[in-house]
Write an enzyme that holds these catalytic residues in place. Structure first.
Site, PDB file in Angstrom:
ATOM      1  N   ASP A 252       0.813  -1.210   0.000  1.00 59.36           N
ATOM      2  CA  ASP A 252       0.000   0.000   0.000  1.00 59.36           C
ATOM      3  C   ASP A 252       0.853   1.270   0.000  1.00 59.36           C
ATOM      4  O   ASP A 252       0.411   2.310  -0.492  1.00 59.36           O
ATOM      5  CB  ASP A 252      -0.894  -0.038   1.250  1.00 59.36           C
ATOM      6  CG  ASP A 252      -1.978   1.012   1.245  1.00 59.36           C
ATOM      7  OD1 ASP A 252      -2.130   1.683   2.271  1.00 59.36           O
ATOM      8  OD2 ASP A 252      -2.676   1.150   0.236  1.00 59.36           O
TER       9      ASP A 252
ATOM     10  N   CYS B 215      19.590  -4.114  14.996  1.00 61.33           N
ATOM     11  CA  CYS B 215      18.294  -4.803  14.998  1.00 61.33           C
ATOM     12  C   CYS B 215      18.482  -6.317  15.124  1.00 61.33           C
ATOM     13  O   CYS B 215      17.736  -6.990  15.836  1.00 61.33           O
ATOM     14  CB  CYS B 215      17.522  -4.490  13.725  1.00 61.33           C
ATOM     15  SG  CYS B 215      16.940  -2.788  13.609  1.00 61.33           S
TER      16      CYS B 215
END
Length: 412
Positions: A281, A322
């Protein structure tokens, strides 16, 4: 036709970027400019049917899920959605069930809409950013008029007709300062399913690289922790807050349902009104158009090398901080669209919201561990029942003491 190789959720946009509102932070309104002036944004009947047929064929689950998004999908009118349901019934395989969801601003809903949504079992996501002043700050009509009353009216109609409704609240630089006011307002209107969506808008010319509406990362973490405390004290088991549920899933060995927290992307693509396929999207642009369902079947687009590469890039580009983070399983670097910072070591692709997510996920870890431990205790087999001793009173005691049984454990 073969099924897709994994589960997927398509954001189908039968009205493209068309919307009756002009919310200041909407990232999709500008997609209208990707098409020729005067072009119709109504998905043609033949494209709609092709999409429904291909989606059913590619689905991997017994229950087939459709998600209708925009723009504003209800701008197409109720008859268009009656057509959608009729096509789904025509092509539904025996023994399968079809479930629909629609994301809406709620301003066009009326009794006829809500009767239809209830009768057809639609789940509805409705956008509401908190109490009136917070909601009306950015969610306005094309004339700049407030929308709170119209949205709340649509929400009340959904409640009256018994439609399952999830409230989506965009958290921005303003309402993030009032976590309890926002959450308690949503409780006051009896919202039982809530999603908080952090607003991140790129503005490279700004000092911090984001717009003034963007939620500050540290404030986002404080917002979640504050709401979490209130939820844990008063509402657990009564109200579902999506990010709280997502935080628990790794402890149970479950994959995230929310795409931003999955290890890889690509499971939530977009079909635009012309049938164009995009991987996400937030990546609806010419560069990321991977094909069109009128020429390439949906299942092939879902499993195409470019779609898989797009998804894998999320994991491959994680910075080192991370990869060694204690809450990696909860976050997985979050949404790629927001990974534009440098890590402390100077590596690219650190998420702008990292500080906030880390604060919240670290904060809720004790609760997650407690819930997981309680669940594991319930899953353990019962302890074996004690056996009746067959040892004679003058036999050696089975405890190994060397004494006779009558002088040792017999009387205990």
């Amino acid at each position: 036709m073969a099924n897709a190789s994994r589960e997927f959720q398509v954001f189908a946009k039968p009205a493209g970027a068309l919307c009756n509102l002009a919310c200041h932070y909407c990232y999709y309104l500008e997609k209208e400019h990707l098409h020729a002036p005067g072009e119709s944004f109504r998905m043609r009947d033949e494209v709609l049917e092709q999409y429904i047929v291909q989606h059913i064929a590619a689905s991997t689950e017994a229950v087939i899920h459709f998600s209708w998004h925009g723009g504003e999908p209800t701008i197409l009118g109720l008859d268009y959605f009656r057509k959608i349901v009729a096509l789904q019934r025509r092509h539904r395989p025996a023994g399968r069930r079809i479930v629909n969801g629609v994301q809406t601003n709620g301003t066009l809903l009326d009794d006829d809409w809500c009767r239809f949504l209830a009768a057809e079992g639609f789940a509805v996501g409705l956008s509401l950013d908190g109490p009136r002043p917070m909601h009306d700050r950015y969610r306005v009509t094309k004339e700049g008029e407030p929308t709170f009353e119209r949205v709340l009216r649509g929400y009340r109609l959904l409640q009256q007709h018994g439609v399952l409704c999830e409230v989506l609240c965009v958290v921005n630089a303003h309402n993030v300062q009032y976590p309890l006011e926002v959450y308690r307002f949503l409780k006051q209107i009896d919202a039982r399913h809530i999603s908080f969506l952090p607003l991140v808008e790129r503005a490279p010319e700004a000092r911090d690289g984001v717009s003034e509406r963007t939620v500050p990362a540290e404030a986002w973490g404080r917002f979640l922790c504050t709401v979490f405390d209130e939820w844990l004290a008063r509402d657990i088991g009564r109200i579902k807050v999506q990010i709280f549920e997502e935080a628990v899933r790794p402890a149970f060995g479950q994959e995230h349902t929310l795409c931003i927290f999955r290890a890889t992307c690509g499971g939530v693509p977009v079909i635009e009104h012309r049938g164009d396929f995009f991987p996400c999207d937030h990546f609806v642009d010419p560069e990321h158009c991977l094909g069109n369902i009128q020429s390439t079947p949906l299942v092939e687009l879902l499993d195409s090398p470019r779609q898989k590469a797009f998804g894998q890039a999320k994991r491959d580009t994680l910075p080192g901080c991370c990869r060694t983070c204690e809450v990696l399983a909860m976050c997985n670097g979050a949404c790629p669209k927001d990974r534009f910072l440098l890590s402390p070591a100077g590596e690219p692709c650190l998420n702008y919201l990292c500080v906030g997510y880390k604060r919240f996920f670290t904060y809720c870890r004790p609760f997650v561990a407690e819930v997981a431990a309680a669940w594991r205790r319930q899953q353990m087999p019962p302890a074996p029942a004690p056996t009746v001793s067959r040892t004679g009173r003058n036999d050696p005691c089975p405890c190994g003491s060397g004494k006779k049984y009558k002088n040792c454990c017999m009387g205990r």
